[in-house]
Design a protein around this motif. Structure first.
Motif, PDB file in Angstrom:
ATOM      1  N   LEU A  44      -2.046   1.766  -1.158  1.00 36.97           N
ATOM      2  CA  LEU A  44      -0.611   1.488  -1.121  1.00 36.97           C
ATOM      3  C   LEU A  44       0.040   2.344  -0.036  1.00 36.97           C
ATOM      4  CD1 LEU A  44       1.856   0.058  -2.409  1.00 36.97           C
ATOM      5  CD2 LEU A  44       2.063   2.062  -3.894  1.00 36.97           C
ATOM      6  N   SER A  66      -2.956   3.629  -5.071  1.00 38.24           N
ATOM      7  CA  SER A  66      -3.564   2.305  -4.882  1.00 38.24           C
ATOM      8  C   SER A  66      -3.158   1.410  -6.040  1.00 38.24           C
ATOM      9  CB  SER A  66      -5.088   2.412  -4.793  1.00 38.24           C
ATOM     10  OG  SER A  66      -5.621   2.936  -6.004  1.00 38.24           O
ATOM     11  N   VAL A  67      -3.257   0.113  -5.816  1.00 39.02           N
ATOM     12  CA  VAL A  67      -2.879  -0.851  -6.847  1.00 39.02           C
ATOM     13  C   VAL A  67      -3.980  -1.902  -6.990  1.00 39.02           C
ATOM     14  CG1 VAL A  67      -0.385  -0.587  -6.599  1.00 39.02           C
ATOM     15  CG2 VAL A  67      -1.605  -2.169  -5.098  1.00 39.02           C
ATOM     16  N   ALA A  89      -0.612  -3.721   1.057  1.00 37.16           N
ATOM     17  CA  ALA A  89       0.343  -3.454  -0.023  1.00 37.16           C
ATOM     18  C   ALA A  89       1.285  -2.338   0.417  1.00 37.16           C
ATOM     19  CB  ALA A  89      -0.386  -3.057  -1.300  1.00 37.16           C
ATOM     20  N   THR A  90       2.584  -2.589   0.350  1.00 45.49           N
ATOM     21  CA  THR A  90       3.584  -1.593   0.752  1.00 45.49           C
ATOM     22  C   THR A  90       4.680  -1.511  -0.295  1.00 45.49           C
ATOM     23  OG1 THR A  90       4.834  -3.240   2.024  1.00 45.49           O
ATOM     24  CG2 THR A  90       3.182  -1.930   3.227  1.00 45.49           C
ATOM     25  N   VAL A  91       5.279  -0.290  -0.408  1.00 42.82           N
ATOM     26  CA  VAL A  91       6.441  -0.101  -1.272  1.00 42.82           C
ATOM     27  C   VAL A  91       7.529   0.556  -0.441  1.00 42.82           C
ATOM     28  CG1 VAL A  91       5.574   2.115  -2.146  1.00 42.82           C
ATOM     29  CG2 VAL A  91       7.287   0.855  -3.456  1.00 42.82           C
ATOM     30  N   VAL A 107       5.978  -3.932  -5.372  1.00 37.36           N
ATOM     31  CA  VAL A 107       5.081  -3.794  -4.225  1.00 37.36           C
ATOM     32  C   VAL A 107       5.064  -5.114  -3.452  1.00 37.36           C
ATOM     33  CG1 VAL A 107       2.701  -3.397  -3.492  1.00 37.36           C
ATOM     34  CG2 VAL A 107       3.667  -2.075  -5.386  1.00 37.36           C
ATOM     35  N   VAL A 109       3.116  -7.533  -1.175  1.00 41.24           N
ATOM     36  CA  VAL A 109       1.710  -7.797  -0.866  1.00 41.24           C
ATOM     37  C   VAL A 109       1.630  -8.954   0.133  1.00 41.24           C
ATOM     38  CG1 VAL A 109      -0.563  -8.405  -1.770  1.00 41.24           C
ATOM     39  CG2 VAL A 109       1.022  -7.028  -3.154  1.00 41.24           C
ATOM     40  N   ALA A 123       4.785  -0.205  -8.441  1.00 35.97           N
ATOM     41  CA  ALA A 123       4.212   1.131  -8.212  1.00 35.97           C
ATOM     42  C   ALA A 123       5.216   2.194  -8.636  1.00 35.97           C
ATOM     43  CB  ALA A 123       3.854   1.313  -6.741  1.00 35.97           C
TER      44      ALA A 123
END
Length: 427
Positions: A44, A66-67, A89-91, A107, A109, A123
């Motif tokens: 992530l 991580s997710v 994957a980003t937040v 998140v 994706v 997250a």
């Protein structure tokens, strides 16, 4: 038109094409069906941290690393090993405006395959203000040096303070950095490296926090000194009836163990506790005297900082002593005449010492001995107090002296209309 379509079998051809398409889809789904799969531990990435810091002064302290992402699509695509590399994957934390705290954020994706879709996932992100402070360093020794040697207090050689950073809420718990350094078998001063750990005021190590220090180790100088035994002494001043050569001096302890600067100890044959005036000392009564130490020298552990000095008359000397109880008190109140207080002496008697020849001491009239008291009842106020008294004697026989010493007498001050405490002598 109808004739044309009939002549060329258009409907039949369209039906055949549609049937072929359906058969192709059925065949494809039979060979490569639509399914779901979970891609575990996708890293992530946190974005927007700079914007968050600029807008609120807050930073990302901790976030989900991580997710697990659920994907749906053709089986061949979702089970392809290359799919993991194509998922991102980003937040985004740039939109946080509610201050420090823990947030659960969606998140985003992205999947680099057209036929594959990703499910929703969230997250955890911890936000707080990061501050920097300095804390002192404490170092202690462990172990036992070589026989006859002692280790002194370790001295940080690089820095006496370290810089620590972390969330303001957690940094408040940090009181100091602590470390130990072994001295087993050492017989000389040395410098070594020491690992340090952050501690709180209760003396417990701080663990499981987001506080970090600029360094985990420091250099420490550890003084190691040989232990030296040094004698104690006193200086005597002759009195009128008692001379230095007529007395014996006993000092307990008579020697002390010292450690410190070797150049100082080498030039220290003895330690003088101070001067004693033989006219003002009672024989046989120990005097508590502090042990003065030169700078750079200290007592070895477990020793008292004072010594007891006792002066006694030699048996072969003709000087005798007589201890008597003085019961006559002469109080003097320096307050104004209109003082509203009554003063009572609570002390029954005070022991004093007379010195001279035995025959002269027998001629002393105890009624000539008094203790003068001077005090200000208004300044002292109502209550029980201890005041200094001065012993005085008139008409002592020739060759008899009174040992001059401070005496303490207890008095009680009461209001004029209050009954005084029971005592031997009143004002």
């Amino acid at each position: 038109m109808k004739q044309f379509m009939k002549k060329h079998d258009i409907w039949l051809r369209l039906l055949s094409l549609l049937l072929a398409l359906v058969l192709w889809v059925l065949a494809r789904d039979a060979v490569n069906p639509i399914k779901t799969n979970v891609i575990s531990n996708v890293p992530l990435t946190v974005i927007g941290a700079d914007t968050l810091l600029g807008n609120t002064g807050l930073s990302v302290i901790e976030s989900t690393e991580s997710v697990n992402i659920t994907v749906r699509g053709p089986n061949a695509e979702i089970t392809n090993a290359s799919l993991r590399r194509r998922i991102a994957a980003t937040v985004d934390v740039s939109g946080i405006t509610d201050g420090a705290g823990e947030y659960t954020l969606p998140v985003r994706v992205t999947v680099g395959v057209n036929d594959v879709e990703a499910g929703s996932v969230s997250a955890r992100v911890l936000i707080d203000k990061v501050v920097t402070e300095t804390v002192p360093v404490r170092v202690e020794t462990t172990g036992i040096p070589a026989d006859g040697y002692r280790a002194d207090t370790p001295e940080p050689a690089t820095t006496k303070e370290i810089t620590v950073s972390g969330p303001a809420s957690e940094l408040r718990e940090v009181a100091y950095a602590y470390g130990t350094i072994p001295v087993d078998g050492c017989s000389a001063t040395f410098t070594g490296e020491c690992t340090i750990t952050l501690y709180n005021d209760a003396g417990n190590p701080i663990t499981g926090t987001h506080v970090t220090s600029q360094t985990d180790t420091i250099n420490v100088r550890v003084p190691v000194y040989p232990v030296e035994s040094v004698k104690l002494a006193v200086s005597l001043t002759d009195g009128d009836t008692l001379k230095t050569d007529q007395v014996d001096v006993s000092i307990d302890p008579d020697t002390v163990r010292l450690l410190g600067d070797q150049n100082i100890l080498a030039g220290l044959p003895e330690i003088n506790l101070g001067a004693i005036d033989l006219d003002n000392v009672r024989t046989g009564v120990p005097i508590e005297m502090e042990i003065p130490l030169p700078e750079g020298v200290r007592l070895d552990a477990g020793q008292s900082a004072t010594a007891r000095v006792t002066i006694s008359v030699k048996e072969e000397e003709s000087v005798s002593t007589r201890k008597v109880e003085v019961t006559r008190f002469m109080p003097t109140d320096t307050a104004h005449v209109q003082t509203p207080y009554t003063v009572s002496v609570l002390t029954d008697s005070v022991e004093v010492e007379l010195r001279g020849s035995e025959s002269a001491l027998e001629q002393v009239d105890l009624n000539t001995l008094t203790i003068g008291l001077t005090f200000d009842s208004v300044s002292l106020g109502v209550g029980t107090h201890k005041v200094k008294g001065l012993v005085a004697a008139t008409g002592l026989p020739a060759g008899v002296t009174l040992v001059q010493e401070d005496v303490e007498v207890e008095i009680q001050i009461t209001e004029d209309d209050a009954p005084p405490a029971e005592s031997g002598v009143a004002e």
